[in-house]
Design a protein around this motif. Sequence first.
Motif, short mmCIF file in Angstrom:
data_model
loop_
_atom_site.label_atom_id
_atom_site.label_comp_id
_atom_site.label_asym_id
_atom_site.label_seq_id
_atom_site.Cartn_x
_atom_site.Cartn_y
_atom_site.Cartn_z
N ASP A 148 -10.04 72.77 61.99
CA ASP A 148 -10.45 73.98 61.30
C ASP A 148 -9.36 74.49 60.36
O ASP A 148 -9.65 75.06 59.29
CB ASP A 148 -10.80 75.06 62.32
N ASN A 179 -17.86 76.55 53.71
CA ASN A 179 -18.47 76.84 55.01
C ASN A 179 -19.32 75.67 55.50
O ASN A 179 -19.27 75.30 56.67
CB ASN A 179 -19.32 78.11 54.91
N ASN A 180 -20.09 75.08 54.58
CA ASN A 180 -20.89 73.90 54.94
C ASN A 180 -20.00 72.71 55.28
O ASN A 180 -20.33 71.91 56.16
CB ASN A 180 -21.84 73.53 53.81
N ARG A 182 -17.10 72.96 56.65
CA ARG A 182 -16.58 73.25 57.99
C ARG A 182 -17.57 72.76 59.06
O ARG A 182 -17.17 72.20 60.08
CB ARG A 182 -16.33 74.76 58.13
N TRP A 183 -18.87 73.00 58.83
CA TRP A 183 -19.89 72.51 59.76
C TRP A 183 -19.96 70.98 59.73
O TRP A 183 -20.16 70.33 60.76
CB TRP A 183 -21.25 73.11 59.41
N HIS A 184 -19.81 70.41 58.54
CA HIS A 184 -19.87 68.95 58.41
C HIS A 184 -18.75 68.27 59.20
O HIS A 184 -18.97 67.23 59.84
CB HIS A 184 -19.78 68.57 56.93
N ARG A 186 -17.48 69.04 61.90
CA ARG A 186 -17.77 68.99 63.34
C ARG A 186 -18.44 67.68 63.73
O ARG A 186 -18.31 67.22 64.86
CB ARG A 186 -18.65 70.17 63.74
N LYS A 192 -18.98 70.55 69.40
CA LYS A 192 -20.28 71.20 69.52
C LYS A 192 -20.02 72.60 70.07
O LYS A 192 -19.42 72.74 71.13
CB LYS A 192 -21.21 70.42 70.46
N ALA A 204 -25.47 71.69 68.57
CA ALA A 204 -24.75 72.02 67.34
C ALA A 204 -24.78 73.51 67.03
O ALA A 204 -23.93 74.01 66.28
CB ALA A 204 -25.32 71.23 66.16
N ASN A 205 -25.74 74.24 67.58
CA ASN A 205 -25.80 75.68 67.35
C ASN A 205 -26.65 76.34 68.43
O ASN A 205 -27.35 75.66 69.20
CB ASN A 205 -26.34 76.02 65.96
#
Length: 423
Positions: A148, A179-180, A182-184, A186, A192, A204-205
């Motif tokens: 991160d 932001n996207n 950052r999710w990618h 993961r 998770k 994932a969420n």
Amino acid sequence: MAGASSASERDDTWLCGSSSENGCVFRCRWVECTALLSCTADLQHHILNDHCAIELQSGEWSCGVIGCDAVLIDEDHARRHMLFHCFHADRQQRGREVLVGSSYTKQMTDCGHTTSSGLVFDGSPLVCEWDTCMVAFDDMFDFVQHCDEHMTALGQEDCVNNVFICRWSNCEQTIRNKNNLRWHIRHHSGDKPVACPFCGRFFANGTKLVDHVIRKIENGRLKCFLCQKTFLTERLLREHGRRHVKNYKCPFCDMTVETPSDLRDHISKRHSNSRPHQCEKCPKAFHQKSDLDRHMVVHEDRYPFECEFCPQSFKWKRQLNMHVRLHDKNADPYTHLCHLCPTKFKNGSNLSKHLIRKHQLSVPSGHSRFQYKKCADGYLRLQTERYESEKLAAQIEAIQRGEKSALVVNSDNHTSTWITIDG
């Protein structure tokens, strides 16, 4: 909290309910250990100092967490493995908070899925492959925080042509914003954010976790008229319905599919002679590695799918499902019905032969076999409808030189109703 107390009623989870006396939220899952811990840090300290300090015997020992039994080969491996158990417990706690905050799940005491304490983690060091970093970690918490920090350090100068490029090893995917991205990341790090507090599965969420839990609720369900699957909310039904909508057409035949990956798979299998994945035990070769992996079961002396009613076991779940029906005296052995005559069949293969020989139907262009759908009466019949997005319908309409797409089209003597819906 209702969700917290619900979780505490189970003995097969890391979580226990909040107590006014000691404030504990975690229980140690080590065999014969009854320790209660107030936070993840305390759980880590307890696991590493009270359980991981055991000397290795004959170079290896088994994880003592109930239901895990992973073989640990050295102290470093054991440390990483147990730290991941603590990470798992933390994600289950986060998952419980999500469920308590949802009106659909705050009173739930179970998800209906089998609980497992086993980890999908081989115990290798966690290596950051962002750019040229390559720093290794034992603790998933530290690894996630480190990845991160790479995202936080990105500046506007890293945005090229209004997109960010993933710098992870062997990945150059372009992402529209940080932001996207950052999710990618993961997906690469394996992070998770939540896990089911009942069965332990990672998600994932929080939305996916809530969907996972409420899928087992039997009352108040909405039914998909195409496949008869039922859903608790309109959102779940709507998201499911998109899977029935075709969005992409093969440039070489009349096949239409739902996703770009489905289209790539279709072209690879139907329009390419390349079979790069060769079986080492027989002459067969396959277009994709996933096909080879499924094939390798043929060469293995394993029968992982066991019948709960008799000693028989099977290599494939499909075989087990067919077998279990034999134990139900009320089950109808005939699952497939012809849509053109009253004939019934025990499987789709026999129905396909019937359609070809008796009714002179042909498999539609682009397909390798007939497609069957489950009807409201529980029987499977030939699927004669194809649902397309408006965009795809417009493309097909152009291909057909101006003909309307909402037509009944004859393809190889097989009638298909083409219906357009808003995708």
